[in-house]
Design an enzyme around this catalytic site. Structure first.
Site, PDB file in Angstrom:
ATOM      1  N   PHE A 195     -15.258   3.516   7.108  1.00  7.22           N
ATOM      2  CA  PHE A 195     -13.848   3.736   6.740  1.00  7.22           C
ATOM      3  C   PHE A 195     -13.624   3.622   5.225  1.00  7.22           C
ATOM      4  O   PHE A 195     -12.475   3.730   4.772  1.00  7.22           O
ATOM      5  CB  PHE A 195     -12.924   2.770   7.494  1.00  7.22           C
ATOM      6  N   ARG A 217      -1.283 -14.366   3.926  1.00  5.34           N
ATOM      7  CA  ARG A 217      -2.065 -13.777   5.037  1.00  5.34           C
ATOM      8  C   ARG A 217      -1.301 -14.003   6.352  1.00  5.34           C
ATOM      9  O   ARG A 217      -1.302 -13.145   7.234  1.00  5.34           O
ATOM     10  CB  ARG A 217      -3.451 -14.414   5.125  1.00  5.34           C
ATOM     11  N   THR A 220      -5.076  -7.638  10.672  1.00  2.02           N
ATOM     12  CA  THR A 220      -5.432  -6.335  10.094  1.00  2.02           C
ATOM     13  C   THR A 220      -5.016  -5.185  11.010  1.00  2.02           C
ATOM     14  O   THR A 220      -4.489  -4.163  10.548  1.00  2.02           O
ATOM     15  CB  THR A 220      -6.962  -6.272   9.855  1.00  2.02           C
ATOM     16  N   HIS A 270      -1.792  -5.466   1.467  1.00  4.03           N
ATOM     17  CA  HIS A 270      -3.042  -6.191   1.230  1.00  4.03           C
ATOM     18  C   HIS A 270      -2.679  -7.591   0.763  1.00  4.03           C
ATOM     19  O   HIS A 270      -1.723  -7.766   0.015  1.00  4.03           O
ATOM     20  CB  HIS A 270      -3.852  -5.500   0.118  1.00  4.03           C
ATOM     21  N   ARG A 299       2.940  -6.699   9.194  1.00  3.35           N
ATOM     22  CA  ARG A 299       2.209  -5.649   9.908  1.00  3.35           C
ATOM     23  C   ARG A 299       2.701  -5.519  11.346  1.00  3.35           C
ATOM     24  O   ARG A 299       2.798  -4.407  11.882  1.00  3.35           O
ATOM     25  CB  ARG A 299       0.713  -5.954   9.853  1.00  3.35           C
ATOM     26  N   ASN A 334      -1.665  -0.321   7.196  1.00  6.16           N
ATOM     27  CA  ASN A 334      -1.029  -1.589   7.586  1.00  6.16           C
ATOM     28  C   ASN A 334      -0.167  -2.220   6.495  1.00  6.16           C
ATOM     29  O   ASN A 334      -0.030  -3.434   6.419  1.00  6.16           O
ATOM     30  CB  ASN A 334      -2.095  -2.561   8.101  1.00  6.16           C
ATOM     31  N   LYS A 340       0.836  -1.204   0.000  1.00  3.38           N
ATOM     32  CA  LYS A 340       0.000   0.000   0.000  1.00  3.38           C
ATOM     33  C   LYS A 340       0.877   1.263   0.000  1.00  3.38           C
ATOM     34  O   LYS A 340       2.084   1.187   0.272  1.00  3.38           O
ATOM     35  CB  LYS A 340      -0.912  -0.038   1.234  1.00  3.38           C
ATOM     36  N   GLU A 374      -9.337 -10.376  -7.897  1.00  2.60           N
ATOM     37  CA  GLU A 374      -8.455  -9.215  -7.714  1.00  2.60           C
ATOM     38  C   GLU A 374      -7.318  -9.200  -8.746  1.00  2.60           C
ATOM     39  O   GLU A 374      -6.939  -8.135  -9.246  1.00  2.60           O
ATOM     40  CB  GLU A 374      -7.876  -9.231  -6.294  1.00  2.60           C
ATOM     41  N   TYR A 403     -12.322  -3.161  -3.417  1.00  4.02           N
ATOM     42  CA  TYR A 403     -12.855  -3.139  -2.049  1.00  4.02           C
ATOM     43  C   TYR A 403     -14.385  -3.147  -2.043  1.00  4.02           C
ATOM     44  O   TYR A 403     -15.002  -2.555  -1.157  1.00  4.02           O
ATOM     45  CB  TYR A 403     -12.323  -1.919  -1.294  1.00  4.02           C
TER      46      TYR A 403
HETATM   47  P1  IDP Z   1      -7.490  -7.087   5.469  1.00  4.06           P
HETATM   48  O1  IDP Z   1      -6.689  -6.053   4.703  1.00  4.06           O
HETATM   49  O2  IDP Z   1      -6.703  -7.625   6.642  1.00  4.06           O
HETATM   50  O3  IDP Z   1      -8.060  -8.170   4.583  1.00  4.06           O
HETATM   51  P2  IDP Z   1     -10.162  -5.936   5.543  1.00  4.06           P
HETATM   52  O4  IDP Z   1     -11.168  -6.176   6.621  1.00  4.06           O
HETATM   53  O5  IDP Z   1     -10.394  -6.553   4.213  1.00  4.06           O
HETATM   54  O6  IDP Z   1      -8.727  -6.318   6.132  1.00  4.06           O
HETATM   55  O7  IDP Z   1     -10.075  -4.344   5.375  1.00  4.06           O
HETATM   56  C1  IDP Z   1      -9.410  -3.762   4.273  1.00  4.06           C
HETATM   57  C2  IDP Z   1      -8.544  -2.625   4.795  1.00  4.06           C
HETATM   58  O8  IDP Z   1      -9.406  -1.577   5.300  1.00  4.06           O
HETATM   59  C3  IDP Z   1      -7.644  -2.984   5.984  1.00  4.06           C
HETATM   60  O9  IDP Z   1      -6.428  -3.588   5.599  1.00  4.06           O
HETATM   61  C4  IDP Z   1      -7.438  -1.637   6.622  1.00  4.06           C
HETATM   62  O10 IDP Z   1      -6.496  -0.843   5.898  1.00  4.06           O
HETATM   63  C5  IDP Z   1      -8.820  -0.991   6.462  1.00  4.06           C
HETATM   64  N1  IDP Z   1      -9.724  -1.278   7.591  1.00  4.06           N
HETATM   65  C6  IDP Z   1     -10.349  -2.437   7.875  1.00  4.06           C
HETATM   66  N2  IDP Z   1     -11.124  -2.337   8.965  1.00  4.06           N
HETATM   67  C7  IDP Z   1     -11.021  -1.055   9.397  1.00  4.06           C
HETATM   68  C8  IDP Z   1     -11.607  -0.332  10.483  1.00  4.06           C
HETATM   69  O11 IDP Z   1     -12.390  -0.856  11.292  1.00  4.06           O
HETATM   70  N3  IDP Z   1     -11.227   0.985  10.615  1.00  4.06           N
HETATM   71  C9  IDP Z   1     -10.373   1.594   9.744  1.00  4.06           C
HETATM   72  N4  IDP Z   1      -9.809   0.941   8.705  1.00  4.06           N
HETATM   73  C10 IDP Z   1     -10.121  -0.371   8.517  1.00  4.06           C
HETATM   74 MG    MG Z   2      -9.471  -7.994   3.046  1.00  5.60          MG
END
Ligand code: IDP
Ligand code: MG
Length: 160
Positions: free
Chosen positions: A79, A107, A113, A141, A124, A138, A31, A152, A71
């Site tokens: 968010f 993963r 996350t 992805h 991370r 973080n 990212k 994707e 997304y």
């Molecule tokens: P992942 O990247 O671990 O698969 P996802 O739930 O798919 O997590 O969320 C996509 C991205 O959105 C996360 O990597 C993070 O950057 C952001 N994100 C996810 N949940 C939250 C939240 O509750 N608050 C703020 N940002 C979030």
């Molecule tokens: Mg995800």
């Protein structure tokens, strides 16, 4: 003089059976926070050190349209717009990595996350932390299933 023959095969060299029906692909994105901090090479290094193959690597500037598809599951969440703004804030290194169970494997390399909770030793956990921002930053992805990965990869690498 005789030439000593030594084995040039590293311990984690790709076995000959690496490409088979069970070979899987995943989409990894470094990212904009990761690229800005000079961690793109570190992410590639960890993928390669784990033994995965790189099938595609490209520095990409995202668009709102691409991110809406990528997304899609998060559209409408509080968010979502901060996430899109963050993903548009600089270049992204898009990577297709390949190997048996690579979706699950990356993963695991990425970690949780929430970077505060992510285990040390993960990308991370080692390189990200919580900030007072509306979106979690973080570093990476990784696709969450082989089906997500196929969807994707088609978005980010239409020619692959
Ligand atoms: P992942 O990247 O671990 O698969 P996802 O739930 O798919 O997590 O969320 C996509 C991205 O959105 C996360 O990597 C993070 O950057 C952001 N994100 C996810 N949940 C939250 C939240 O509750 N608050 C703020 N940002 C979030
Ligand atoms: Mg995800």
């Amino acid at each position: 003089m005789t030439t000593q023959k030594t084995s040039a095969t590293p311990a984690n060299a790709t076995p000959e059976s690496a490409t088979s029906a069970s070979t899987e692909r995943t989409l990894v994105l470094v990212k904009p926070d990761g690229v800005r901090r000079g961690l793109a090479g570190e992410v590639l290094r960890r993928l390669e050190a784990k033994g995965y193959a790189l099938a595609g690597v490209e520095l990409v500037t995202a668009t709102p349209e691409l991110l809406a598809q990528h997304y899609a599951e998060h559209v409408g969440k509080p968010f979502y717009q901060p996430l899109v703004d963050f993903m548009l804030s600089g270049p992204i290194l898009a990577v297709v990595a390949e190997g048996q169970r690579v979706v699950e494997g990356f993963r695991s390399l990425a970690g949780a996350t929430d970077p505060t909770a992510a285990a040390p030793g993960t990308i991370r956990g080692d390189f990200a932390r919580t900030w007072d921002t509306p979106v979690i930053q973080n570093i990476v992805h990784g696709s969450d299933s082989p089906e997500s990965a196929a969807r994707e990869i088609a978005l980010w690498f239409p020619r692959l």
